[in-house]
Design a protein around this motif. Structure first.
Motif, PDB file in Angstrom:
ATOM      1  N   GLU A  79       0.790  -1.123  -0.061  1.00 48.68           N
ATOM      2  CA  GLU A  79       0.147   0.148  -0.203  1.00 48.68           C
ATOM      3  C   GLU A  79       0.851   1.351   0.025  1.00 48.68           C
ATOM      4  O   GLU A  79       0.523   2.105  -0.723  1.00 48.68           O
ATOM      5  CB  GLU A  79      -0.954  -0.075   1.318  1.00 48.68           C
ATOM      6  CG  GLU A  79      -1.993   1.057   1.250  1.00 48.68           C
ATOM      7  CD  GLU A  79      -3.051   1.000   0.216  1.00 48.68           C
ATOM      8  OE1 GLU A  79      -3.498   1.991  -0.049  1.00 48.68           O
ATOM      9  OE2 GLU A  79      -3.394  -0.224  -0.243  1.00 48.68           O
TER      10      GLU A  79
ATOM     11  N   ALA B 274       2.426   1.522  -3.390  1.00 51.92           N
ATOM     12  CA  ALA B 274       1.448   2.092  -4.286  1.00 51.92           C
ATOM     13  C   ALA B 274       1.146   3.793  -3.978  1.00 51.92           C
ATOM     14  O   ALA B 274       1.402   4.611  -5.086  1.00 51.92           O
ATOM     15  CB  ALA B 274       0.427   1.569  -4.217  1.00 51.92           C
ATOM     16  N   LYS B 275       1.365   4.287  -2.978  1.00 50.11           N
ATOM     17  CA  LYS B 275       1.076   5.786  -2.803  1.00 50.11           C
ATOM     18  C   LYS B 275       2.296   6.506  -2.902  1.00 50.11           C
ATOM     19  O   LYS B 275       2.196   7.392  -3.489  1.00 50.11           O
ATOM     20  CB  LYS B 275       0.951   6.019  -0.897  1.00 50.11           C
ATOM     21  CG  LYS B 275      -0.394   5.371  -0.447  1.00 50.11           C
ATOM     22  CD  LYS B 275      -0.455   5.575   0.949  1.00 50.11           C
ATOM     23  CE  LYS B 275      -2.031   4.945   1.565  1.00 50.11           C
ATOM     24  NZ  LYS B 275      -2.298   5.403   2.924  1.00 50.11           N
TER      25      LYS B 275
ATOM     26  N   LYS C  68       4.402   5.852  -5.557  1.00 50.37           N
ATOM     27  CA  LYS C  68       4.297   5.983  -7.052  1.00 50.37           C
ATOM     28  C   LYS C  68       3.280   7.066  -7.343  1.00 50.37           C
ATOM     29  O   LYS C  68       3.664   7.705  -8.593  1.00 50.37           O
ATOM     30  CB  LYS C  68       3.785   4.719  -7.643  1.00 50.37           C
ATOM     31  CG  LYS C  68       4.843   3.536  -7.706  1.00 50.37           C
ATOM     32  CD  LYS C  68       4.169   2.389  -8.542  1.00 50.37           C
ATOM     33  CE  LYS C  68       5.131   1.314  -8.374  1.00 50.37           C
ATOM     34  NZ  LYS C  68       4.724   0.082  -9.162  1.00 50.37           N
ATOM     35  N   ASN C  69       2.100   7.273  -6.746  1.00 45.29           N
ATOM     36  CA  ASN C  69       1.330   8.372  -6.986  1.00 45.29           C
ATOM     37  C   ASN C  69       1.477   9.583  -6.212  1.00 45.29           C
ATOM     38  O   ASN C  69       0.741  10.522  -6.301  1.00 45.29           O
ATOM     39  CB  ASN C  69      -0.172   8.081  -6.827  1.00 45.29           C
ATOM     40  CG  ASN C  69      -0.368   6.793  -7.736  1.00 45.29           C
ATOM     41  OD1 ASN C  69       0.188   6.723  -8.811  1.00 45.29           O
ATOM     42  ND2 ASN C  69      -1.289   6.028  -7.027  1.00 45.29           N
ATOM     43  N   TYR C  70       2.727   9.563  -5.539  1.00 50.77           N
ATOM     44  CA  TYR C  70       3.009  10.907  -4.855  1.00 50.77           C
ATOM     45  C   TYR C  70       3.307  12.088  -5.448  1.00 50.77           C
ATOM     46  O   TYR C  70       3.791  11.947  -6.640  1.00 50.77           O
ATOM     47  CB  TYR C  70       4.458  10.496  -4.247  1.00 50.77           C
ATOM     48  CG  TYR C  70       4.422  11.389  -2.652  1.00 50.77           C
ATOM     49  CD1 TYR C  70       3.502  11.165  -1.635  1.00 50.77           C
ATOM     50  CD2 TYR C  70       5.186  12.367  -2.540  1.00 50.77           C
ATOM     51  CE1 TYR C  70       3.595  11.857  -0.593  1.00 50.77           C
ATOM     52  CE2 TYR C  70       5.516  13.031  -1.337  1.00 50.77           C
ATOM     53  CZ  TYR C  70       4.485  12.627  -0.288  1.00 50.77           C
ATOM     54  OH  TYR C  70       4.599  13.471   0.760  1.00 50.77           O
ATOM     55  N   LYS C  71       2.724  13.211  -5.160  1.00 52.99           N
ATOM     56  CA  LYS C  71       3.002  14.464  -6.088  1.00 52.99           C
ATOM     57  C   LYS C  71       4.319  14.876  -6.551  1.00 52.99           C
ATOM     58  O   LYS C  71       4.621  15.128  -7.627  1.00 52.99           O
ATOM     59  CB  LYS C  71       2.342  15.697  -5.094  1.00 52.99           C
ATOM     60  CG  LYS C  71       1.037  15.711  -4.751  1.00 52.99           C
ATOM     61  CD  LYS C  71       0.653  16.845  -4.113  1.00 52.99           C
ATOM     62  CE  LYS C  71      -0.929  16.564  -3.457  1.00 52.99           C
ATOM     63  NZ  LYS C  71      -1.368  17.390  -2.558  1.00 52.99           N
TER      64      LYS C  71
ATOM     65  N   LYS D  29       8.179  13.697  -7.045  1.00 56.23           N
ATOM     66  CA  LYS D  29       8.784  12.572  -7.740  1.00 56.23           C
ATOM     67  C   LYS D  29       9.970  12.241  -6.655  1.00 56.23           C
ATOM     68  O   LYS D  29      10.826  13.204  -6.466  1.00 56.23           O
ATOM     69  CB  LYS D  29       9.322  12.493  -9.141  1.00 56.23           C
ATOM     70  CG  LYS D  29       9.531  11.401  -9.748  1.00 56.23           C
ATOM     71  CD  LYS D  29       8.325  10.748  -9.818  1.00 56.23           C
ATOM     72  CE  LYS D  29       8.336   9.578 -10.981  1.00 56.23           C
ATOM     73  NZ  LYS D  29       7.311   8.615 -10.797  1.00 56.23           N
TER      74      LYS D  29
END
Length: 183
Positions: free
Chosen positions: A146, A149-150, A152-155, A157
């Motif tokens: 989890e 996954a978070k 990877k989608n973090y604002k 980089k």
């Protein structure tokens, strides 16, 4: 799934919490000192396995030419060598047996140093510690997936291995463990 050094603060907090919430265990010292001692015991066990892994790696590197010549599976050779040397390094490879051994070490230390007192059999308290370890490991993989996954989608980089990445990972990881009731 293998216990890693970055897990030990979380596991030690979980074990301490479970012992404190147990009706047949009396906590005689502050929780932070219990957490620190549990973490020390867990770290020592993990470091023994690291030493074993390093020795196995050295052995395989010394035999590199022969391994390549025979086209042998390096991972399988690593595991077979590790199994053969495990007793010499005091490492238990079976997770259930290992967690039981760690639980005994923790219980013995906490009792002998008067961190805890209990009014039941040793096995009942050991089972509380064992369950804490086992539950954490079972929930870890889900929490880790989890968090990754978070990330990877973090604002922003984030680059794995950097200080920022580690800070954000540990913060999200701790939140996920709390959400799952693991700590």
């Amino acid at each position: 799934m293998r216990l890693k050094l970055h897990h030990t603060p979380y596991v030690s907090r979980r074990i301490t919490r479970d012992l404190a919430n147990c009706e047949f265990v009396e906590i005689r010292k502050d929780k932070n000192s219990i957490e620190a001692e549990v973490e020390r015991i867990l770290d020592a066990d993990i470091e023994k396995e690291f030493a074993l892994d390093e020795k196995v790696q050295e052995i395989l590197e010394a035999q590199e030419e022969e391994i390549e010549y025979l086209n042998a599976d390096r991972r399988q050779l690593f595991w077979m060598t590790k199994k053969r040397l495990a007793n010499d390094y005091g490492v238990i490879l079976n997770n259930e047996d290992r967690f039981s051994d760690i639980a005994h070490k923790i219980l013995d230390y906490l009792w002998e140093e008067d961190f805890i007192h209990y009014t039941c059999s040793d096995n009942q308290v050991k089972n509380v510690i064992f369950s804490s370890l086992d539950d954490f490991i079972k929930g870890f993989e889900k929490a880790d997936s989890e968090v990754l996954a978070k990330l990877k989608n973090y604002k922003r980089k984030l680059i794995p291995g950097t200080e920022d990445y580690d800070l954000v990972y540990h913060r999200l990881y701790e939140e996920e463990l709390i959400k799952r009731g693991l700590i």
